[in-house]
Motif scaffolding. Structure first.
Motif, PDB file in Angstrom:
ATOM      1  N   VAL A 171      -0.951  21.420   7.914  1.00  0.00           N
ATOM      2  CA  VAL A 171      -0.226  20.171   8.934  1.00  0.00           C
ATOM      3  C   VAL A 171       0.804  20.866   9.471  1.00  0.00           C
ATOM      4  N   GLN A 172       1.811  21.454   8.868  1.00  0.00           N
ATOM      5  CA  GLN A 172       2.946  22.118   9.663  1.00  0.00           C
ATOM      6  C   GLN A 172       2.620  23.124  10.773  1.00  0.00           C
ATOM      7  N   ALA A 173       1.605  23.885  10.424  1.00  0.00           N
ATOM      8  CA  ALA A 173       0.999  24.594  11.426  1.00  0.00           C
ATOM      9  C   ALA A 173       0.468  23.766  12.740  1.00  0.00           C
ATOM     10  N   MET A 189       0.690  11.101   6.950  1.00  0.00           N
ATOM     11  CA  MET A 189      -0.593  11.974   6.868  1.00  0.00           C
ATOM     12  C   MET A 189      -1.648  10.833   6.657  1.00  0.00           C
ATOM     13  N   LYS A 190      -3.031  11.532   7.249  1.00  0.00           N
ATOM     14  CA  LYS A 190      -4.186  10.861   7.172  1.00  0.00           C
ATOM     15  C   LYS A 190      -4.916  11.247   5.899  1.00  0.00           C
ATOM     16  N   LEU A 191      -4.335  11.085   4.709  1.00  0.00           N
ATOM     17  CA  LEU A 191      -4.603  11.593   3.528  1.00  0.00           C
ATOM     18  C   LEU A 191      -4.227  10.187   2.508  1.00  0.00           C
ATOM     19  N   ASP A 192      -5.343   9.598   1.991  1.00  0.00           N
ATOM     20  CA  ASP A 192      -5.051   8.732   1.207  1.00  0.00           C
ATOM     21  C   ASP A 192      -4.405   8.806  -0.253  1.00  0.00           C
ATOM     22  N   PHE A 193      -3.658   7.961  -0.906  1.00  0.00           N
ATOM     23  CA  PHE A 193      -3.137   8.453  -2.253  1.00  0.00           C
ATOM     24  C   PHE A 193      -3.849   8.889  -3.118  1.00  0.00           C
ATOM     25  N   LEU A 194      -5.295   8.197  -3.255  1.00  0.00           N
ATOM     26  CA  LEU A 194      -6.216   8.886  -4.595  1.00  0.00           C
ATOM     27  C   LEU A 194      -6.461  10.251  -4.153  1.00  0.00           C
ATOM     28  N   ASN A 195      -6.804  10.854  -3.010  1.00  0.00           N
ATOM     29  CA  ASN A 195      -7.073  12.019  -2.865  1.00  0.00           C
ATOM     30  C   ASN A 195      -5.959  12.911  -2.856  1.00  0.00           C
ATOM     31  N   TYR A 196      -4.779  12.490  -2.460  1.00  0.00           N
ATOM     32  CA  TYR A 196      -3.597  13.278  -2.663  1.00  0.00           C
ATOM     33  C   TYR A 196      -3.242  13.495  -4.243  1.00  0.00           C
ATOM     34  N   ALA A 197      -3.419  12.539  -5.133  1.00  0.00           N
ATOM     35  CA  ALA A 197      -3.265  12.277  -6.569  1.00  0.00           C
ATOM     36  C   ALA A 197      -4.135  13.367  -7.163  1.00  0.00           C
ATOM     37  N   GLN A 198      -5.497  13.474  -6.599  1.00  0.00           N
ATOM     38  CA  GLN A 198      -6.387  14.476  -7.229  1.00  0.00           C
ATOM     39  C   GLN A 198      -6.327  15.771  -6.734  1.00  0.00           C
ATOM     40  N   MET A 209       0.807  -1.211   0.001  1.00  0.00           N
ATOM     41  CA  MET A 209       0.109   0.102  -0.013  1.00  0.00           C
ATOM     42  C   MET A 209       0.813   1.265  -0.003  1.00  0.00           C
ATOM     43  N   LEU A 210       0.437   2.239  -0.660  1.00  0.00           N
ATOM     44  CA  LEU A 210       1.171   3.462  -0.559  1.00  0.00           C
ATOM     45  C   LEU A 210       0.708   4.476   0.265  1.00  0.00           C
ATOM     46  N   TYR A 211       1.634   5.281   1.033  1.00  0.00           N
ATOM     47  CA  TYR A 211       1.083   6.140   2.260  1.00  0.00           C
ATOM     48  C   TYR A 211       1.771   7.495   1.815  1.00  0.00           C
ATOM     49  N   ILE A 212       1.306   8.613   2.179  1.00  0.00           N
ATOM     50  CA  ILE A 212       1.694   9.839   1.994  1.00  0.00           C
ATOM     51  C   ILE A 212       2.269  10.337   3.271  1.00  0.00           C
ATOM     52  N   HIS A 213       3.613  10.637   3.271  1.00  0.00           N
ATOM     53  CA  HIS A 213       4.295  11.077   4.512  1.00  0.00           C
ATOM     54  C   HIS A 213       4.861  12.566   4.089  1.00  0.00           C
ATOM     55  N   LEU A 214       5.188  13.126   5.393  1.00  0.00           N
ATOM     56  CA  LEU A 214       5.647  14.747   5.301  1.00  0.00           C
ATOM     57  C   LEU A 214       6.883  14.685   5.979  1.00  0.00           C
ATOM     58  N   CYS A 215       7.856  15.266   5.529  1.00  0.00           N
ATOM     59  CA  CYS A 215       9.099  15.390   6.139  1.00  0.00           C
ATOM     60  C   CYS A 215       9.283  16.982   6.667  1.00  0.00           C
ATOM     61  N   ASN A 216       9.345  17.299   7.723  1.00  0.00           N
ATOM     62  CA  ASN A 216       9.182  18.785   8.246  1.00  0.00           C
ATOM     63  C   ASN A 216      10.522  19.300   7.994  1.00  0.00           C
ATOM     64  N   HIS A 217      11.427  18.786   8.110  1.00  0.00           N
ATOM     65  CA  HIS A 217      12.803  19.190   7.698  1.00  0.00           C
ATOM     66  C   HIS A 217      13.187  19.504   6.158  1.00  0.00           C
ATOM     67  N   CYS A 218      12.567  18.676   5.371  1.00  0.00           N
ATOM     68  CA  CYS A 218      12.658  18.796   3.809  1.00  0.00           C
ATOM     69  C   CYS A 218      11.569  19.714   3.300  1.00  0.00           C
ATOM     70  N   SER A 219      10.670  19.654   4.256  1.00  0.00           N
ATOM     71  CA  SER A 219       9.188  20.328   3.755  1.00  0.00           C
ATOM     72  C   SER A 219       8.778  19.585   2.487  1.00  0.00           C
TER      73      SER A 219
END
Length: 60
Positions: free
Chosen positions: A55-57, A33-42, A1-11
């Motif tokens: 998210v960063q805030a 992230m609590k965001l699935d790949f399909l929503n991110y892709a759209q 499965m694919l998951y969306i991650h955020l690196c705050n250092h690299c932003s």
């Protein structure tokens, strides 16, 4: 499965298989992230940037 991650250092968002904990670029800790790949892709680039800022805030 694919998951969306955020690196705050690299932003940067990363699309990674599995529940990874470290950034593939800088090795800093990732936030999954609590965001699935399909929503991110759209999302447009502007929507992704807005989501990232929100998210960063919330992590400050």
């Amino acid at each position: 499965m694919l998951y969306i991650h955020l690196c705050n250092h690299c932003s940067r968002f990363h699309i990674l298989n599995g529940h990874k904990t470290h950034c593939p670029i800088c090795d800093s800790t990732l936030t999954e992230m609590k965001l699935d790949f399909l929503n991110y892709a759209q999302m447009s680039e502007a929507e992704r940037e807005s989501y990232k800022r929100k998210v960063q805030a919330g992590n400050s």
